[in-house]
Write an enzyme that holds these catalytic residues in place. Structure first.
Site, PDB file in Angstrom:
ATOM      1  N   HIS A 164      56.091  20.799  23.247  1.00  0.00           N
ATOM      2  CA  HIS A 164      55.842  21.934  22.347  1.00  0.00           C
ATOM      3  C   HIS A 164      55.728  21.429  20.918  1.00  0.00           C
ATOM      4  O   HIS A 164      56.258  20.383  20.574  1.00  0.00           O
ATOM      5  CB  HIS A 164      56.933  22.989  22.504  1.00  0.00           C
ATOM      6  CG  HIS A 164      56.642  23.890  23.667  1.00  0.00           C
ATOM      7  ND1 HIS A 164      56.612  25.260  23.555  1.00  0.00           N
ATOM      8  CD2 HIS A 164      56.301  23.599  24.943  1.00  0.00           C
ATOM      9  CE1 HIS A 164      56.284  25.778  24.733  1.00  0.00           C
ATOM     10  NE2 HIS A 164      56.099  24.787  25.600  1.00  0.00           N
ATOM     11  N   GLU A 165      54.974  22.173  20.125  1.00  0.00           N
ATOM     12  CA  GLU A 165      54.581  21.712  18.787  1.00  0.00           C
ATOM     13  C   GLU A 165      54.019  20.288  18.907  1.00  0.00           C
ATOM     14  O   GLU A 165      54.458  19.356  18.230  1.00  0.00           O
ATOM     15  CB  GLU A 165      55.744  21.770  17.776  1.00  0.00           C
ATOM     16  CG  GLU A 165      56.261  23.166  17.520  1.00  0.00           C
ATOM     17  CD  GLU A 165      57.165  23.674  18.646  1.00  0.00           C
ATOM     18  OE1 GLU A 165      57.940  22.866  19.174  1.00  0.00           O
ATOM     19  OE2 GLU A 165      57.079  24.861  19.022  1.00  0.00           O
ATOM     20  N   GLU A 179      49.609  27.122  15.863  1.00  0.00           N
ATOM     21  CA  GLU A 179      50.103  28.403  16.399  1.00  0.00           C
ATOM     22  C   GLU A 179      49.565  29.579  15.580  1.00  0.00           C
ATOM     23  O   GLU A 179      50.306  30.286  14.884  1.00  0.00           O
ATOM     24  CB  GLU A 179      51.625  28.373  16.486  1.00  0.00           C
ATOM     25  CG  GLU A 179      52.076  27.250  17.422  1.00  0.00           C
ATOM     26  CD  GLU A 179      53.567  27.198  17.668  1.00  0.00           C
ATOM     27  OE1 GLU A 179      54.271  28.152  17.313  1.00  0.00           O
ATOM     28  OE2 GLU A 179      54.024  26.186  18.222  1.00  0.00           O
ATOM     29  N   HIS A 239      64.526  18.751  25.119  1.00  0.00           N
ATOM     30  CA  HIS A 239      64.825  18.023  23.886  1.00  0.00           C
ATOM     31  C   HIS A 239      64.129  18.724  22.733  1.00  0.00           C
ATOM     32  O   HIS A 239      62.954  18.458  22.471  1.00  0.00           O
ATOM     33  CB  HIS A 239      64.293  16.586  23.963  1.00  0.00           C
ATOM     34  CG  HIS A 239      65.011  15.705  24.931  1.00  0.00           C
ATOM     35  ND1 HIS A 239      64.490  14.514  25.380  1.00  0.00           N
ATOM     36  CD2 HIS A 239      66.223  15.830  25.528  1.00  0.00           C
ATOM     37  CE1 HIS A 239      65.352  13.946  26.214  1.00  0.00           C
ATOM     38  NE2 HIS A 239      66.413  14.730  26.333  1.00  0.00           N
ATOM     39  N   GLU A 240      64.835  19.597  22.043  1.00  0.00           N
ATOM     40  CA  GLU A 240      64.285  20.145  20.797  1.00  0.00           C
ATOM     41  C   GLU A 240      64.614  19.139  19.709  1.00  0.00           C
ATOM     42  O   GLU A 240      65.775  19.011  19.322  1.00  0.00           O
ATOM     43  CB  GLU A 240      64.889  21.524  20.497  1.00  0.00           C
ATOM     44  CG  GLU A 240      64.466  22.113  19.155  1.00  0.00           C
ATOM     45  CD  GLU A 240      62.956  22.132  18.958  1.00  0.00           C
ATOM     46  OE1 GLU A 240      62.284  22.905  19.624  1.00  0.00           O
ATOM     47  OE2 GLU A 240      62.436  21.340  18.128  1.00  0.00           O
ATOM     48  N   SER A 300      53.933  30.082  10.157  1.00  0.00           N
ATOM     49  CA  SER A 300      52.974  28.981  10.126  1.00  0.00           C
ATOM     50  C   SER A 300      53.421  27.961   9.085  1.00  0.00           C
ATOM     51  O   SER A 300      54.366  28.176   8.348  1.00  0.00           O
ATOM     52  CB  SER A 300      51.596  29.492   9.752  1.00  0.00           C
ATOM     53  OG  SER A 300      51.574  29.795   8.374  1.00  0.00           O
ATOM     54  N   GLU A 347      55.534  33.248  23.354  1.00  0.00           N
ATOM     55  CA  GLU A 347      56.767  33.417  22.577  1.00  0.00           C
ATOM     56  C   GLU A 347      56.544  34.303  21.350  1.00  0.00           C
ATOM     57  O   GLU A 347      57.458  35.025  20.945  1.00  0.00           O
ATOM     58  CB  GLU A 347      57.330  32.056  22.158  1.00  0.00           C
ATOM     59  CG  GLU A 347      56.423  31.271  21.217  1.00  0.00           C
ATOM     60  CD  GLU A 347      56.983  29.896  20.839  1.00  0.00           C
ATOM     61  OE1 GLU A 347      57.852  29.396  21.548  1.00  0.00           O
ATOM     62  OE2 GLU A 347      56.524  29.359  19.820  1.00  0.00           O
ATOM     63  N   GLU A 349      52.043  22.782  24.296  1.00  0.00           N
ATOM     64  CA  GLU A 349      51.784  24.035  23.606  1.00  0.00           C
ATOM     65  C   GLU A 349      50.568  23.803  22.710  1.00  0.00           C
ATOM     66  O   GLU A 349      49.467  23.599  23.214  1.00  0.00           O
ATOM     67  CB  GLU A 349      53.043  24.435  22.848  1.00  0.00           C
ATOM     68  CG  GLU A 349      53.084  25.878  22.453  1.00  0.00           C
ATOM     69  CD  GLU A 349      54.275  26.188  21.580  1.00  0.00           C
ATOM     70  OE1 GLU A 349      54.731  27.336  21.600  1.00  0.00           O
ATOM     71  OE2 GLU A 349      54.758  25.288  20.860  1.00  0.00           O
TER      72      GLU A 349
HETATM   73  C1  NOJ Z   1      59.557  26.540  20.028  1.00  0.00           C
HETATM   74  C2  NOJ Z   1      59.026  26.367  21.410  1.00  0.00           C
HETATM   75  O1  NOJ Z   1      57.662  26.687  21.468  1.00  0.00           O
HETATM   76  C3  NOJ Z   1      59.829  27.254  22.323  1.00  0.00           C
HETATM   77  O2  NOJ Z   1      59.298  27.233  23.623  1.00  0.00           O
HETATM   78  C4  NOJ Z   1      61.268  26.827  22.294  1.00  0.00           C
HETATM   79  O3  NOJ Z   1      62.036  27.732  23.064  1.00  0.00           O
HETATM   80  C5  NOJ Z   1      61.814  26.829  20.867  1.00  0.00           C
HETATM   81  N1  NOJ Z   1      60.938  26.115  19.992  1.00  0.00           N
HETATM   82  C6  NOJ Z   1      63.183  26.200  20.802  1.00  0.00           C
HETATM   83  O4  NOJ Z   1      63.108  24.846  21.138  1.00  0.00           O
HETATM   84 CA    CA Z   2      56.085  26.842  19.561  1.00  0.00          CA
END
Ligand code: NOJ
Ligand code: CA
Length: 690
Positions: free
Chosen positions: A457-458, A162, A390-391, A185, A482, A476
């Site tokens: 993501h990540e 990122e 799912h974070e 970062s 974001e 991502e």
């Molecule tokens: C980072 C992700 O890129 C973003 O899309 C998400 O909303 C947040 N983390 C929270 O999970």
């Molecule tokens: Ca991100």
């Protein structure tokens, strides 16, 4: 096709050509027994003589190697992806496989494939007589460039991609600025100031374009590249974990490494339409793909990023409430947006700031103010699918324990898409090490088993595995929209670099479509944005989006993703006629044509919607304005079509008046050529619908 020539050392040079004969790959073993390759396009050196090989604990494959045999093959097929930038893909190459033996008789094979749009090669370790495991100490693969090309790169970080892209000469690649603690970062895992992540894209002084990446990354660490800034040479720099110093990977033989790829193009646009990375992946393994559907989606998402609401309940401004979800569903339903992502639905978000985040989420329990069953039911009633979230907060052990049940829950509810996230450090691991590559791939395979589409993501960078598992829709792995919500933002050149770099690797969940570009409603900005690149924008709470509204529309065509977010809040779309383009634009394509492109400057792309007589054109610019001429020669001949054009107003200024745009309509035919001015950080979009 293969020519054997005796070199001055009395050894054989083996050559193989692309089907169109323009690209030649040469292979040789030098005096020290080191394998070496070189690549030419139309006689111009693309890769100068560069080393190959591996150092492993058990066997040395770096020198004293002898060619045992070589074999060649020609291959040609056409295949149809489940979704993609085109509905049919040609895969034609000539291959060369070299069998090499080291001084103790251990074997290593190198397989090269030479396409019209570049080359790929991988190593294979056959079964060894006395051991089944190889401990990889180092990969020696090099990519020598023939000059000090202009490069577009992000730092060689093993946790994160990122970053804004930097343009520099190869000799000037220097990530120390990012190492000093670039905001948001993982500065500490930028392992070397002269290293880059891939894809890294270059332009030669003769106007050729080169992009280095990898394909089919399975059971192996991700490859960053060390840059020899004196000799313009990149060298494989495999990610390693913190638990096993000096061990890059442990592999069971027989084993094939991921492909190392070099895309070669005569124009910037030809990089975008290259299918080399997909072609180096295995065909689709899923029998039933009827449930896999490219889609646009809204989200209870941007409102958290701009601070209107929050993910956690304790904040007192929880976004994912049943009522809020229902009002988004109503908006989606009324505006033909087929899906809604809901973040912050499950308990645990209060622990996201903890140093140890294992166990904070169970991915099962909704917050008290969110009735998951009712929201899904209401969505079905209104024809809107829910996208689960799912974070993992990078608590990977916890996720591995919970994921089966979590997917079962979604499957039982009829939720067939999930967005995952891996924010934060992973104790002992790097996001791109072998353990994590295996984790990401395990999630891809398991979700496929539950008929769940995936948006990561990540993530680990895409390497074309979506050909094999087409439920891997998007991800991502770049600095997305974001960042405009809460950092000093993405400078305009960033968006016009992404199509030629990160997006070459695979679909990109950038999340376009912000209409309230100055974010004045929730940030209480003053409106003086004259210094957009002030590093302290975030500190001063003046974060905003640095583009025009027409640019945001153009992104739907320019950025490729079969999941495309409609990122802004319903209230910012209501009553805005430009929203019509977002409602209309397709997400899956019969073909893609790049009409006008230069890396980091501008890009204009036309795409035909899959199975429909609907065409969309999108264009964006970076730091400078650009006048393009759209040639509608892609339309069927002899017919008139109505085009709706959304473009920057001549008075649009992306700093002060980014929201200004014009809508025009025009009758066009395949003979029409239309001049369109894109202002700085501007753009345009055209829809043609029969
Ligand atoms: C980072 C992700 O890129 C973003 O899309 C998400 O909303 C947040 N983390 C929270 O999970
Ligand atoms: Ca991100």
């Amino acid at each position: 096709m293969v020519v054997y020539v005796c070199n001055t050392y009395g050894q054989y040079i083996t050559k193989v050509k692309s089907p169109d004969k323009d690209i030649i790959l040469e292979f040789n073993v030098n005096q020290e027994g080191q394998p070496v390759y070189a690549v030419l396009k139309n006689k111009e050196p693309i890769i100068t003589a560069s080393r190959l090989g591996f150092k492993t604990e058990e066997a040395d494959f770096s020198q004293n190697l002898n060619i045992q045999s070589t074999s060649v093959n020609a291959f040609q097929e056409k295949w149809k992806p489940v979704w993609g930038q085109s509905s049919e893909i040609e895969n034609s190459y000539n291959s060369l496989t070299v069998h090499l033996a080291n001084s103790t008789g251990d074997l290593i094979f190198i397989e090269f494939r030479v396409f019209d749009d570049g080359i790929g090669f991988r190593y294979a370790f056959p079964e060894l007589s006395n051991h089944h495991t190889l401990t990889i100490r180092d990969e020696l693969t090099e990519f020598g460039m023939s000059g000090n090309h202009t490069a577009w790169w992000v730092p060689g970080c093993w946790d994160n991609d990122e970053y804004v892209y930097t343009q520099s000469k190869i000799s000037e690649v220097d990530a120390s600025y990012f190492q000093k603690g670039y905001p948001y970062s993982h500065a500490t895992t930028i392992t070397n100031k002269n290293a880059v992540n891939t894809p890294v894209t270059m332009k030669t002084s003769t106007g050729k374009y080169i992009s280095i990446h990898e394909a089919a990354l399975i059971d192996f660490p991700g490859m960053s590249l060390l840059v020899d800034t004196m000799n313009y040479t990149f060298k494989s720099h495999l990610a390693e974990d913190e638990i096993h110093p000096n061990v890059k990977a442990t592999i069971q033989v027989p084993f094939k490494t991921p492909w190392r790829t070099v895309q070669i193009a005569e124009s910037a646009g030809a990089l975008i339409t290259s299918n080399l990375i997909l072609n180096l992946n295995e065909p689709n393994k899923l029998e039933d793909v009827s449930w896999i559907k490219p889609t646009k989606y809204m989200g209870i998402w941007w409102e958290m990023h701009i601070g209107k609401s929050a993910w956690d309940l304790k904040s007192g401004k929880h976004g994912a409430t049943t009522g809020n979800a229902k009002s988004y569903i109503d908006f989606c339903s009324a505006n033909s947006i087929p899906a809604l992502l809901i973040e912050g639905w499950n308990t645990g978000w209060e622990g996201c700031g903890n140093a140890n985040r294992e166990g904070i989420f169970d991915f099962q329990t909704p917050y008290a103010d969110f009735d998951l069953n009712e929201v899904v039911r209401y969505g079905k009633e209104k024809g809107v699918e829910i996208i689960g979230h799912h974070e993992t907060s990078a608590a990977v052990s916890t996720y591995e324990k919970c994921m089966d049940q979590a997917y079962q829950l979604y499957h039982a509810l009829g939720i067939n898409a999930v967005k995952t996230g891996y924010v934060g450090r992973i104790p002992g691991h790097r996001h791109y090490d072998q353990y994590m590559v295996n984790h990401y791939n395990k999630v891809m395979v398991e979700t496929a088993g539950f008929k769940i589409m995936l948006d990561v993501h990540e993530p680990i960078k895409p390497t074309g595995l979506c050909r094999t598992y087409p439920n891997l829709m998007s991800g991502e792995g770049m600095r997305g929209q974001e960042f405009n919500a809460w950092s000093d933002g993405n400078k305009p050149s960033h968006n016009v670099t992404l199509p030629f770099t990160r997006n070459l690797a695979g679909p990109m969940d950038f999340t376009p479509g912000i209409f309230d570009l100055k974010l004045v409603k929730y940030k209480n900005h003053d409106t003086d944005f004259s210094a957009y690149d002030a590093q302290d924008a975030a500190a001063k709470n003046v974060s905003r989006v640095y583009s025009t509204l027409a640019h945001q529309l153009g992104l739907y065509v320019v950025f490729y993703s079969p999941l495309q977010m409609v990122a802004d809040l319903p209230e910012n779309y209501k009553g805005n006629p430009a929203f019509q383009f977002i409602k209309d634009v397709g997400v899956d394509w019969d073909w893609t044509k790049v009409l006008d492109a230069e890396v980091a400057s501008h890009v204009v792309i036309a795409r035909k919607e899959k199975g429909k007589n609907r065409w969309f054109v999108g264009g964006i610019t970076g730091e400078n304005e650009h006048e393009t001429t759209v040639d509608f020669g892609f339309l069927p001949t002899g017919k008139k079509f109505k085009a709706i054009i959304y473009q920057d107003d001549p008075l649009t200024d992306y700093i002060q008046t980014p929201e200004k745009y014009l809508i025009k309509s025009a009758v066009v035919t395949s003979k029409t050529k239309l001049g369109i001015l894109m202002k700085k950080a501007g753009g345009f979009a055209v829809s043609i619908m029969e």
